[in-house]
Design an enzyme around this catalytic site. Structure first.
Site, PDB file in Angstrom:
ATOM      1  N   GLU A  50       0.817  -1.212   0.000  1.00 53.80           N
ATOM      2  CA  GLU A  50       0.000   0.000   0.000  1.00 53.80           C
ATOM      3  C   GLU A  50       0.849   1.260   0.000  1.00 53.80           C
ATOM      4  O   GLU A  50       1.845   1.340   0.731  1.00 53.80           O
ATOM      5  CB  GLU A  50      -0.910   0.003   1.228  1.00 53.80           C
ATOM      6  CG  GLU A  50      -1.832   1.193   1.321  1.00 53.80           C
ATOM      7  CD  GLU A  50      -2.773   1.119   2.519  1.00 53.80           C
ATOM      8  OE1 GLU A  50      -3.685   1.962   2.595  1.00 53.80           O
ATOM      9  OE2 GLU A  50      -2.585   0.227   3.371  1.00 53.80           O
ATOM     10  N   GLU A  93     -12.979   2.602   4.069  1.00 51.65           N
ATOM     11  CA  GLU A  93     -11.980   2.865   5.105  1.00 51.65           C
ATOM     12  C   GLU A  93     -11.987   4.359   5.422  1.00 51.65           C
ATOM     13  O   GLU A  93     -10.987   5.053   5.270  1.00 51.65           O
ATOM     14  CB  GLU A  93     -10.594   2.390   4.650  1.00 51.65           C
ATOM     15  CG  GLU A  93      -9.618   2.253   5.820  1.00 51.65           C
ATOM     16  CD  GLU A  93      -8.256   1.740   5.414  1.00 51.65           C
ATOM     17  OE1 GLU A  93      -7.995   0.545   5.608  1.00 51.65           O
ATOM     18  OE2 GLU A  93      -7.451   2.548   4.903  1.00 51.65           O
TER      19      GLU A  93
END
Length: 284
Positions: free
Chosen positions: A160, A261
């Site tokens: 990520e 998220e």
């Protein structure tokens, strides 16, 4: 707040229980997500203080997820205390790196027991007194171990990119930098099971052209996460055009999960008004 054309009913949305429903104890969150209509969830490592929780804690969370009927579709390896300025562990020499290694088989085993096939490994901040090259060498070694563990359970390892304003010492703050690390891991292991985690909030915070990122890197993407920018709130609270972005992802061939998220503005139960109920449950 409403976004009427967020995507077709074939799009799969899951909810991250480490940033939403946090007003509840961990073991109550899967049932709360199910009550809100979600059939799939993801988690940061749920025990930030330890990479190796007691078996009874693992069993209790597994039971909470299965009792709620929620599928675990994504799990972070141990990464220290999140959210916060300390990001990741695998590139930090000493105790944190050792904690990451101790966590690899624990996290992979927990994921396997629930059929979870996506494991995210946060890279880790730059630290004083250690050269970037030495940290990168350690990171590659640990990521290769994680990729092999993921491969043993049929899972994808995710890399990520975060954002520089919030994580100024994190070295992967662009889509190309994260994809380059994924490529290095695949080259080192020969497995090809390491992919990019495309978090549209972090990329937007970095000022990247999201259309260009989607067009260029969707084929290398194993998971997508969303929050609006600025503010990391729900879609519709900022400036990002999610109907356009989700549609572009699907046109580019992405058919995986899109993880929610974002930070709720109030109780999590009221944080999903933008998302039509049919899009909260996966179609099988």
């Amino acid at each position: 707040m409403a976004l009427p054309d967020i995507g077709s009913t074939d799009q799969r949305f899951d909810v991250n229980l480490s940033i939403l429903f946090t007003e509840l104890p961990l073991l109550e969150r899967p049932a709360a997500a199910a009550a809100a209509g979600f059939t799939a969830v993801e988690l940061w490592w749920p025990w930030p203080a330890t990479p190796t929780p007691a078996q009874s804690e693992l069993d209790a969370l597994r039971k909470a997820l299965t009792d709620a009927g929620t599928e675990l579709v994504g799990l972070n390896f141990y990464a220290g205390e999140l959210p916060g300025p300390d990001r990741g562990a695998l590139s930090l020499p000493g105790a944190e790196s050792e904690h990451f290694r101790a966590n690899i088989d624990v996290a992979a085993g927990f994921a396997e027991s629930l059929g979870c096939t996506a494991l995210n490994a946060l890279y880790g901040n730059r630290v004083d007194g250690v050269t970037p090259g030495a940290q990168d060498e350690l990171a590659l070694e640990n990521l290769a171990l994680a990729a092999r563990a993921a491969d043993r359970i049929g899972a994808t390892l995710l890399i990520e990119a975060l954002n520089a304003p919030e994580s100024p010492r994190y070295p992967l703050v662009s889509a190309p930098s994260a994809v380059a690390v994924a490529d290095r891991v695949n080259e080192a292991t020969g497995l090809g099971n390491t992919s990019f985690l495309m978090d549209l909030y972090h990329l937007a915070m970095n000022g990247e052209d999201l259309h260009e990122v989607i067009d260029r890197f969707t084929a290398r993407t194993g998971h997508v996460q969303i929050a609006d920018n600025p503010g990391r709130g729900a879609p519709g609270s900022g400036r990002l055009d999610f109907p356009d972005l989700i549609g572009r992802l699907r046109k580019a061939g992405y058919d995986g999960w899109v993880g929610l998220e974002y930070k709720p503005d109030g109780p999590s139960t009221s944080a999903f008004e933008w998302l039509p109920a049919p899009l909260r449950a996966a179609r099988h």
